[in-house]
Design an enzyme around this catalytic site. Structure first.
Site, PDB file in Angstrom:
ATOM      1  N   GLY A  23       0.825  -1.216   0.000  1.00 24.08           N
ATOM      2  CA  GLY A  23       0.000   0.000   0.000  1.00 24.08           C
ATOM      3  C   GLY A  23       0.856   1.262   0.000  1.00 24.08           C
ATOM      4  CG  ASN A  31      -5.952  -8.268   0.692  1.00 27.20           C
ATOM      5  OD1 ASN A  31      -5.478  -7.161   0.442  1.00 27.20           O
ATOM      6  ND2 ASN A  31      -7.135  -8.429   1.272  1.00 27.20           N
ATOM      7  CG  ASN A  82      -6.828   0.454  -1.732  1.00 21.20           C
ATOM      8  OD1 ASN A  82      -7.467   0.703  -2.758  1.00 21.20           O
ATOM      9  ND2 ASN A  82      -6.406   1.406  -0.896  1.00 21.20           N
ATOM     10  CG  ASP A 117      -7.899 -11.588   3.034  1.00 20.27           C
ATOM     11  OD1 ASP A 117      -7.897 -11.144   4.212  1.00 20.27           O
ATOM     12  OD2 ASP A 117      -8.749 -11.284   2.192  1.00 20.27           O
ATOM     13  CE  LYS A 138      -6.070   4.552   1.723  1.00 19.96           C
ATOM     14  NZ  LYS A 138      -4.957   5.393   1.380  1.00 19.96           N
ATOM     15  CB  SER A 142      -5.918   7.267  12.066  1.00 21.16           C
ATOM     16  OG  SER A 142      -6.537   8.401  11.532  1.00 21.16           O
ATOM     17  CB  THR A 194      -9.651   9.039  12.518  1.00 20.32           C
ATOM     18  OG1 THR A 194     -11.056   9.134  12.394  1.00 20.32           O
ATOM     19  CG2 THR A 194      -9.281   7.609  12.817  1.00 20.32           C
ATOM     20  CE1 TYR A 201      -9.131   3.540   8.595  1.00 24.08           C
ATOM     21  CE2 TYR A 201      -9.522   5.824   9.229  1.00 24.08           C
ATOM     22  CZ  TYR A 201      -8.650   4.802   8.911  1.00 24.08           C
ATOM     23  OH  TYR A 201      -7.285   5.040   8.924  1.00 24.08           O
ATOM     24  CE  LYS A 236      -6.492   2.535  10.990  1.00 28.03           C
ATOM     25  NZ  LYS A 236      -5.554   1.474  10.640  1.00 28.03           N
ATOM     26  CE1 TYR A 246       1.503   5.834  10.985  1.00 30.26           C
ATOM     27  CE2 TYR A 246       0.004   5.231   9.219  1.00 30.26           C
ATOM     28  CZ  TYR A 246       1.037   4.911  10.063  1.00 30.26           C
ATOM     29  OH  TYR A 246       1.611   3.678   9.961  1.00 30.26           O
ATOM     30  CG  ASN A 260      -4.652  14.803   6.979  1.00 29.46           C
ATOM     31  OD1 ASN A 260      -4.729  14.849   8.211  1.00 29.46           O
ATOM     32  ND2 ASN A 260      -5.719  14.836   6.210  1.00 29.46           N
TER      33      ASN A 260
HETATM   34  P1  NAD Z   1      -3.458   1.502   1.517  1.00 29.59           P
HETATM   35  O1  NAD Z   1      -4.837   1.076   1.231  1.00 29.59           O
HETATM   36  O2  NAD Z   1      -2.643   2.071   0.406  1.00 29.59           O
HETATM   37  O3  NAD Z   1      -2.648   0.288   2.165  1.00 29.59           O
HETATM   38  C1  NAD Z   1      -3.260  -0.702   2.951  1.00 29.59           C
HETATM   39  C2  NAD Z   1      -2.866  -2.049   2.382  1.00 29.59           C
HETATM   40  O4  NAD Z   1      -3.477  -3.080   3.174  1.00 29.59           O
HETATM   41  C3  NAD Z   1      -3.332  -2.235   0.933  1.00 29.59           C
HETATM   42  O5  NAD Z   1      -2.241  -2.607   0.126  1.00 29.59           O
HETATM   43  C4  NAD Z   1      -4.371  -3.354   1.035  1.00 29.59           C
HETATM   44  O6  NAD Z   1      -4.381  -4.162  -0.128  1.00 29.59           O
HETATM   45  C5  NAD Z   1      -3.913  -4.089   2.274  1.00 29.59           C
HETATM   46  N1  NAD Z   1      -4.967  -4.848   2.961  1.00 29.59           N
HETATM   47  C6  NAD Z   1      -6.187  -4.419   3.359  1.00 29.59           C
HETATM   48  N2  NAD Z   1      -6.855  -5.415   3.954  1.00 29.59           N
HETATM   49  C7  NAD Z   1      -6.049  -6.504   3.948  1.00 29.59           C
HETATM   50  C8  NAD Z   1      -6.176  -7.845   4.399  1.00 29.59           C
HETATM   51  N3  NAD Z   1      -7.302  -8.286   4.971  1.00 29.59           N
HETATM   52  N4  NAD Z   1      -5.146  -8.690   4.231  1.00 29.59           N
HETATM   53  C9  NAD Z   1      -4.003  -8.273   3.629  1.00 29.59           C
HETATM   54  N5  NAD Z   1      -3.827  -7.034   3.163  1.00 29.59           N
HETATM   55  C10 NAD Z   1      -4.838  -6.149   3.321  1.00 29.59           C
HETATM   56  O7  NAD Z   1      -3.521   2.533   2.733  1.00 29.59           O
HETATM   57  P2  NAD Z   1      -2.395   3.477   3.359  1.00 29.59           P
HETATM   58  O8  NAD Z   1      -2.784   4.884   3.095  1.00 29.59           O
HETATM   59  O9  NAD Z   1      -1.053   3.009   2.982  1.00 29.59           O
HETATM   60  O10 NAD Z   1      -2.661   3.214   4.905  1.00 29.59           O
HETATM   61  C11 NAD Z   1      -1.909   2.274   5.641  1.00 29.59           C
HETATM   62  C12 NAD Z   1      -2.447   2.231   7.059  1.00 29.59           C
HETATM   63  O11 NAD Z   1      -2.366   3.533   7.640  1.00 29.59           O
HETATM   64  C13 NAD Z   1      -3.921   1.817   7.144  1.00 29.59           C
HETATM   65  O12 NAD Z   1      -4.084   0.998   8.277  1.00 29.59           O
HETATM   66  C14 NAD Z   1      -4.633   3.136   7.311  1.00 29.59           C
HETATM   67  O13 NAD Z   1      -5.860   2.981   7.998  1.00 29.59           O
HETATM   68  C15 NAD Z   1      -3.636   3.922   8.148  1.00 29.59           C
HETATM   69  N6  NAD Z   1      -3.794   5.377   8.012  1.00 29.59           N
HETATM   70  C16 NAD Z   1      -3.799   5.939   6.767  1.00 29.59           C
HETATM   71  C17 NAD Z   1      -3.991   7.327   6.642  1.00 29.59           C
HETATM   72  C18 NAD Z   1      -4.044   7.956   5.282  1.00 29.59           C
HETATM   73  O14 NAD Z   1      -4.546   9.081   5.183  1.00 29.59           O
HETATM   74  N7  NAD Z   1      -3.522   7.336   4.221  1.00 29.59           N
HETATM   75  C19 NAD Z   1      -4.156   8.116   7.790  1.00 29.59           C
HETATM   76  C20 NAD Z   1      -4.111   7.506   9.042  1.00 29.59           C
HETATM   77  C21 NAD Z   1      -3.925   6.128   9.135  1.00 29.59           C
HETATM   78  N1  UFG Z   2     -11.467  18.167   1.120  1.00 25.00           N
HETATM   79  C1  UFG Z   2     -12.027  18.930   0.133  1.00 25.00           C
HETATM   80  N2  UFG Z   2     -12.299  18.352  -1.066  1.00 25.00           N
HETATM   81  C2  UFG Z   2     -12.027  17.034  -1.324  1.00 25.00           C
HETATM   82  C3  UFG Z   2     -11.456  16.248  -0.308  1.00 25.00           C
HETATM   83  C4  UFG Z   2     -11.195  16.847   0.917  1.00 25.00           C
HETATM   84  O1  UFG Z   2     -12.274  20.109   0.331  1.00 25.00           O
HETATM   85  O2  UFG Z   2     -12.307  16.563  -2.442  1.00 25.00           O
HETATM   86  C5  UFG Z   2     -11.125  18.801   2.415  1.00 25.00           C
HETATM   87  C6  UFG Z   2     -11.793  18.170   3.628  1.00 25.00           C
HETATM   88  O3  UFG Z   2     -13.039  18.759   3.857  1.00 25.00           O
HETATM   89  C7  UFG Z   2     -10.761  18.454   4.720  1.00 25.00           C
HETATM   90  C8  UFG Z   2      -9.417  18.402   3.976  1.00 25.00           C
HETATM   91  O4  UFG Z   2      -9.736  18.607   2.602  1.00 25.00           O
HETATM   92  O5  UFG Z   2     -10.924  19.764   5.210  1.00 25.00           O
HETATM   93  C9  UFG Z   2      -8.698  17.071   4.124  1.00 25.00           C
HETATM   94  O6  UFG Z   2      -9.589  16.010   3.765  1.00 25.00           O
HETATM   95  P1  UFG Z   2      -9.059  14.529   3.509  1.00 25.00           P
HETATM   96  O7  UFG Z   2     -10.219  13.711   3.085  1.00 25.00           O
HETATM   97  O8  UFG Z   2      -7.868  14.561   2.612  1.00 25.00           O
HETATM   98  O9  UFG Z   2      -8.506  14.091   4.935  1.00 25.00           O
HETATM   99  P2  UFG Z   2      -9.237  13.984   6.344  1.00 25.00           P
HETATM  100  O10 UFG Z   2      -8.497  14.885   7.269  1.00 25.00           O
HETATM  101  O11 UFG Z   2     -10.685  14.157   6.231  1.00 25.00           O
HETATM  102  O12 UFG Z   2      -8.985  12.460   6.715  1.00 25.00           O
HETATM  103  C10 UFG Z   2      -7.709  11.821   6.548  1.00 25.00           C
HETATM  104  C11 UFG Z   2      -7.931  10.340   6.330  1.00 25.00           C
HETATM  105  C12 UFG Z   2      -8.511   9.698   7.569  1.00 25.00           C
HETATM  106  C13 UFG Z   2      -7.638  10.015   8.745  1.00 25.00           C
HETATM  107  C14 UFG Z   2      -7.453  11.500   8.895  1.00 25.00           C
HETATM  108  C15 UFG Z   2      -6.509  11.820  10.005  1.00 25.00           C
HETATM  109  O13 UFG Z   2      -8.807  10.113   5.239  1.00 25.00           O
HETATM  110  O14 UFG Z   2      -8.530   8.311   7.398  1.00 25.00           O
HETATM  111  O15 UFG Z   2      -6.922  12.040   7.677  1.00 25.00           O
HETATM  112  O16 UFG Z   2      -5.340  11.122   9.844  1.00 25.00           O
HETATM  113  F1  UFG Z   2      -8.217   9.537   9.856  1.00 25.00           F
END
Ligand code: NAD
Ligand code: UFG
Length: 337
Positions: free
Chosen positions: A10, A32, A35, A58, A84, A124, A126, A148, A152, A176, A178
């Protein structure tokens, strides 16, 4: 030291794999590919010049996951795998709970069986729900606003309980903010399937001409320009936070909790302007209504990670946008394009 990286194909996982390999760790990747693409792992190998085992497994299939533990002597786990998408989680909550929580329980059962006592978990911001003030410190009250986020929070609790019952276990919860940006090479980056939910990949796809304009969700928030403020952090800085967590907290039993953010907030309009500067194009946008569940402002107090892990985010917003653009402009259709 051999690290099992779940979700290693990912976005954040793959960037962390690069940094782990460059720092000399051995890794085993489990994903798996729900995504993600295996081509991302080819990029990891090319960029680092190193090979590693990949299991297309998986986490819901415990027997298949057990093979990974049987065939590899794992010292630590970094657990990224999970679903996610906030909006999707409200529509298919059971799938989210099953995938994220059952997958983690299988992992913990196998760690116990094979005597693996170190885990770093992708949590997160979140879990802070609707914070009353900013910046957010790790001791803020926890709550969630969607399934979601609940996965977490529940997994954090499961890990705390597991640690309380096993005094050899080291649990590090990394919350994390953003993540955006991409590896400098332009060879790997975020590759969302379908229309992006998050701001930065949406802006990037407008810049490359795949989407028409950015929809700004709300301009009436109590922020300097009325649009939502977030703590955007370069994915490479985030990846390096995991290395610091391993270095400082592996084999230190307990529950260690850190915010990984920069401590700076940027508004939606500031992000559009920064991306526009990076790509040298105007980014069309229109102001829409607020997105349900969004908060006005969210940014970290990253002091604890600085003091205890010796980690600070170093890459600024311009670098984040430049690196995102390098990836997006050379791979408009992601890895499969
Ligand atoms: P991503 O979707 O790119 O990566 C997640 C990976 O997990 C994917 O490759 C997916 O195929 C794999 N996966 C999902 N379910 C699975 C399963 N049952 N078995 C095996 N593999 C599985 O997401 P990311 O942005 O790299 O996020 C990584 C982690 O960080 C996640 O747990 C996400 O919730 C967390 N996180 C992400 C953000 C963000 O904004 N990207 C913010 C806070 C936390
Ligand atoms: N936004 C827009 N237009 C869009 C998408 C987002 O205006 O098309 C705005 C949102 O309203 C927000 C900001 O951009 O004000 C950021 O939005 P994101 O969707 O990029 O991110 P969030 O902060 O809502 O959420 C992300 C992840 C969550 C995580 C959170 C904190 O999606 O999983 O950051 O880590 F929990």
């Amino acid at each position: 030291m051999k690290i099992l990286v779940t979700g290693g194909a990912g976005y954040i996982g793959s960037h962390t794999c690069v940094e782990l390999l460059n720092a000399g760790y051995d890794i085993v990747v489990l994903d798996n590919l729900y995504n993600s693409s295996e081509k991302c792992l080819d990029a990891v190998k090319e960029l680092t010049g190193r090979d590693f085992p990949f299991y297309k497994v998986d986490m819901l299939d415990k027997d298949a996951m057990e093979q990974v533990f049987k065939e590899n002597e794992i010292d630590s786990v970094i657990h990224f795998a999970g679903l996610k998408a906030v909006g999707e989680s409200t529509k298919i909550p059971i799938t989210y709970y099953h995938n994220n929580i059952t997958g983690t329980l299988h992992l913990l059962q196998l760690m116990e069986k094979y005597g693996v006592n170190n885990i770093v978990f992708s949590s997160s911001a979140t879990v802070y729900g609707m914070p009353k003030t900013v910046p957010i410190t790790e001791d803020f009250p926890l709550s969630t606003t969607n399934p979601y986020g609940s996965t977490k929070l529940f997994i954090e609790q499961i890990l705390k309980d597991a640690q309380a019952a096993n005094n050899k276990l080291s649990v590090t919860l990394l919350r994390y903010f953003n993540p955006i940006g991409a590896n400098k090479s332009g060879k790997m980056g975020e590759d969302p399937k379908g229309i992006p939910n998050n701001l930065l990949p949406y802006v990037a796809q407008v810049a490359v001409g795949k989407l028409e304009k950015v929809h700004v969700f709300g301009s009436d928030y109590p922020t300097p320009d009325g649009t939502g403020v977030r703590d955007y952090i370069h994915v490479v800085d985030l990846a390096l936070g995991h290395l610091k967590a391993l270095e400082k907290k592996s084999n230190v039993p307990g529950v260690h909790i850190y915010n990984l953010g920069t401590g700076n907030g940027y508004s939606v309009l500031q992000i559009i302007a920064a991306f526009s500067k990076a790509c040298g194009k105007e980014i069309p946008y229109q102001i829409d209504g607020r997105r349900p569940g969004d908060i006005a402002e969210c940014y970290a107090d990253p002091t604890k990670a600085r003091d205890e892990l010796g980690w600070t985010a170093e890459r600024d917003i311009d670098e984040m946008c430049e690196d995102s653009w390098r990836w997006q402009s050379t791979h408009p259709n992601g890895f499969e394009g």
